[in-house]
Design a protein around this motif. Structure first.
Motif, PDB file in Angstrom:
ATOM      1  N   ALA A 123       0.828  -1.214   0.000  1.00 28.24           N
ATOM      2  CA  ALA A 123       0.000   0.000   0.000  1.00 28.24           C
ATOM      3  C   ALA A 123       0.861   1.263   0.000  1.00 28.24           C
ATOM      4  O   ALA A 123       0.340   2.375   0.067  1.00 28.24           O
ATOM      5  CB  ALA A 123      -0.946  -0.019   1.203  1.00 28.24           C
ATOM      6  N   GLY A 124       2.189   1.090  -0.061  1.00 23.10           N
ATOM      7  CA  GLY A 124       3.082   2.243  -0.204  1.00 23.10           C
ATOM      8  C   GLY A 124       3.262   3.064   1.060  1.00 23.10           C
ATOM      9  O   GLY A 124       3.611   4.250   1.008  1.00 23.10           O
ATOM     10  N   LYS A 125       3.073   2.439   2.221  1.00 25.08           N
ATOM     11  CA  LYS A 125       3.202   3.169   3.489  1.00 25.08           C
ATOM     12  C   LYS A 125       4.665   3.421   3.840  1.00 25.08           C
ATOM     13  O   LYS A 125       5.567   2.821   3.273  1.00 25.08           O
ATOM     14  CB  LYS A 125       2.579   2.360   4.641  1.00 25.08           C
ATOM     15  N   ARG A 126       4.871   4.284   4.838  1.00 30.18           N
ATOM     16  CA  ARG A 126       6.164   4.282   5.521  1.00 30.18           C
ATOM     17  C   ARG A 126       6.113   3.106   6.485  1.00 30.18           C
ATOM     18  O   ARG A 126       5.274   3.068   7.393  1.00 30.18           O
ATOM     19  CB  ARG A 126       6.384   5.581   6.299  1.00 30.18           C
ATOM     20  N   VAL A 127       6.993   2.130   6.265  1.00 28.98           N
ATOM     21  CA  VAL A 127       6.964   0.912   7.080  1.00 28.98           C
ATOM     22  C   VAL A 127       8.181   0.890   7.990  1.00 28.98           C
ATOM     23  O   VAL A 127       9.332   0.921   7.522  1.00 28.98           O
ATOM     24  CB  VAL A 127       6.932  -0.353   6.192  1.00 28.98           C
ATOM     25  N   LEU A 128       7.936   0.890   9.290  1.00 30.32           N
ATOM     26  CA  LEU A 128       9.005   0.788  10.273  1.00 30.32           C
ATOM     27  C   LEU A 128       9.141  -0.694  10.604  1.00 30.32           C
ATOM     28  O   LEU A 128       8.256  -1.278  11.231  1.00 30.32           O
ATOM     29  CB  LEU A 128       8.675   1.608  11.519  1.00 30.32           C
ATOM     30  N   LEU A 129      10.231  -1.298  10.144  1.00 30.01           N
ATOM     31  CA  LEU A 129      10.339  -2.757  10.213  1.00 30.01           C
ATOM     32  C   LEU A 129      11.117  -3.219  11.445  1.00 30.01           C
ATOM     33  O   LEU A 129      12.334  -3.153  11.482  1.00 30.01           O
ATOM     34  CB  LEU A 129      11.022  -3.295   8.946  1.00 30.01           C
ATOM     35  N   ALA A 130      10.352  -3.699  12.441  1.00 29.82           N
ATOM     36  CA  ALA A 130      10.988  -4.386  13.576  1.00 29.82           C
ATOM     37  C   ALA A 130      10.905  -5.894  13.364  1.00 29.82           C
ATOM     38  O   ALA A 130      11.823  -6.626  13.711  1.00 29.82           O
ATOM     39  CB  ALA A 130      10.311  -3.994  14.886  1.00 29.82           C
ATOM     40  N   ALA A 283      12.205   6.334  17.195  1.00 32.99           N
ATOM     41  CA  ALA A 283      12.042   7.781  16.956  1.00 32.99           C
ATOM     42  C   ALA A 283      12.663   8.165  15.614  1.00 32.99           C
ATOM     43  O   ALA A 283      12.114   8.992  14.874  1.00 32.99           O
ATOM     44  CB  ALA A 283      12.683   8.577  18.096  1.00 32.99           C
ATOM     45  N   PHE A 284      13.788   7.535  15.288  1.00 31.83           N
ATOM     46  CA  PHE A 284      14.428   7.790  13.986  1.00 31.83           C
ATOM     47  C   PHE A 284      13.453   7.466  12.864  1.00 31.83           C
ATOM     48  O   PHE A 284      13.255   8.239  11.930  1.00 31.83           O
ATOM     49  CB  PHE A 284      15.705   6.943  13.857  1.00 31.83           C
ATOM     50  N   GLY A 285      12.826   6.283  12.965  1.00 29.41           N
ATOM     51  CA  GLY A 285      11.900   5.849  11.913  1.00 29.41           C
ATOM     52  C   GLY A 285      10.667   6.721  11.824  1.00 29.41           C
ATOM     53  O   GLY A 285      10.201   7.059  10.732  1.00 29.41           O
TER      54      GLY A 285
END
Ligand code: NAD
Ligand code: MG
Length: 398
Positions: A123-130, A283-285
């Protein structure tokens, strides 16, 4: 002073009740003008999710099954909150790809995170990958989906977040192109660093979960103790940064102050340092490319005093080697490794398997399962399912 964002961003937190999820909500709560919570999800922790809903008032909350969802719906109604409560895996996908969502924190543990994380990517999101397991399972497919959708993928795993910060802004297309010669992936060594294989045989889940530097969920704590976590991270680094396994060197660094490094052709090594607190990469992400307060204390180098480095012991901790071999084998091999490890860790936490049995079980499943090309999601999920079956069969025979 912080520049004000143009508008506040809407965030879905997958796995909100876990260690990463709670740290994410802690950072979000420090910046109410920047972030609004759209959805919070949990598997079974309905009490924690209720408390989080009271504080963050999301539009949607998701639980694993309908019984827990009905319970939460009732409590929220009594509290006068309008949060809609959904249940099940499809609802996770729904809140990950919802049109009003800008940012998705992927913090479900294990393979259960794959489908909603991929949905957020597509869906083209900003994905913060943990959730590293998702990328380990589906590597090429996942990165192709990122490229195809234009999603912004920001690594949250502290090592990969560090490397991201140490690389040039545009680092796609192979490390060599930018004069990067090696990625140096630091590892604390876990609670059993320095122990021999024989000494490891009798360690308990409680000892394995008592990590010296980081406070984390139980599965990743065990992975840190076996060094499988570093193995999964090696695979994760290869996919995120377009690196070959031989370009990623694992460096045991017991203080966990350097979170990883990039080495360059001119002899430079760039490192990212900080206190071991996941709120820094989170916080960076969230704020990238800006920087915001994460609630993390400034690093006191005089208190740290010294930084030590040593090579990992792959004799006593075979999982690192098994992961490197799975990456080299390619195709469905990393998905098989991950699935076998998830079953083995659950059995260890349940006192049904000894600590050294984890690596043994992963190796046995690897030997029993053929490697196929990871051409599509169905093939990957099938390899995952058959590897889990093979792992359970072996456990039942013991
Ligand atoms: P955790 O066990 O503390 O939390 C896991 C979360 O996922 C919880 O909210 C739980 O309800 C949810 N969940 C569990 N099983 C689920 C299922 N089947 N379906 C839907 N939701 C489910 O785990 P964590 O330590 O926060 O780790 C989360 C992920 O982040 C893992 O992939 C881990 O490897 C990665 N990670 C964690 C850390 C850390 O410091 N904790 C650091 C780096 C990477
Ligand atoms: Mg890590």
């Amino acid at each position: 002073m912080d520049a004000m964002p143009a508008r506040s961003r809407t965030v879905t937190v997958l796995g909100a009740t876990g260690s990463i999820g709670a740290s994410t909500l802690d950072v979000i709560a420090r910046h109410p003008e920047r972030y609004r919570v759209h959805a919070l999800t949990a598997h079974r922790s309905r009490e924690t999710l209720l408390e989080q809903c009271r504080v963050h008032q999301p539009a949607v909350a998701v639980l694993g099954d309908e019984r827990d969802a009905a319970w939460l719906r009732q409590r929220l109604r009594e509290a006068g909150l309008a949060t809609e409560v959904l249940a099940g895996a499809e609802a996770l996908v729904e809140v990950a790809e919802a049109g009003e969502v800008d940012v998705v924190m992927s913090a479900i543990v294990g393979a259960a995170g794959l489908l909603p994380t991929l949905a957020a990517v597509r869906a083209g999101k900003r994905v913060l990958l943990a959730n590293k397991e998702a990328l380990v399972m589906s590597g090429a497919l996942f990165m192709d989906a990122v490229a195809g959708s234009g999603a912004t993928l920001l690594p949250i795993d502290s090592e990969h977040n560090a490397i991201y910060q140490c690389l040039p802004a545009e680092h796609r297309g192979g490390l060599g192109r930018h004069g990067v010669t090696q990625l140096l992936l630091t590892a604390s060594g876990g609670p059993f660093r320095g122990r021999s294989g024989a000494e490891l045989a009798a360690v308990t889940p409680e000892q394995a979960c008592a990590h010296p530097n980081w406070s984390m969920g139980r599965k990743i704590s065990v992975d840190s103790a076996t060094l499988m976590n570093k193995g999964l991270e090696l695979i994760e680094a290869c996919w995120l940064f377009d690196a070959r396994p031989d370009q990623v060197q694992v460096v045991v660094h017991p203080q966990s102050v350097i979170h990883s490094m990039a080495a360059y052709a001119d002899g430079s090594v760039i490192a990212q340092l900080g206190n071991p607190d996941m709120r820094t990469p989170i916080a960076f992400g969230l704020a990238w490319p800006e920087r915001i307060d994460a609630g993390v204390e400034a690093l006191d180098l005089f208190a740290v005093a010294r930084l030590d480095f040593e090579a990992p012991d792959e004799e006593a901790f075979p999982c690192l080697r098994l992961a490197r071999e799975a990456m080299a084998a390619g195709g469905t091999a990393p998905a098989v490794l991950n699935a076998a490890n998830e079953v083995a860790v659950a059995a260890f936490l349940d006192h049904r398997l000894g600590f050294t049995g984890i690596g043994e079980l992963v190796a046995r499943v690897r030997d029993a399962r053929p490697v196929a090309a990871a051409a599509d999601l169905e093939t990957i999920l099938e390899a995952d399912g058959l590897a889990r079956q093979a792992a359970h069969d072996w456990l039942n025979r013991c």
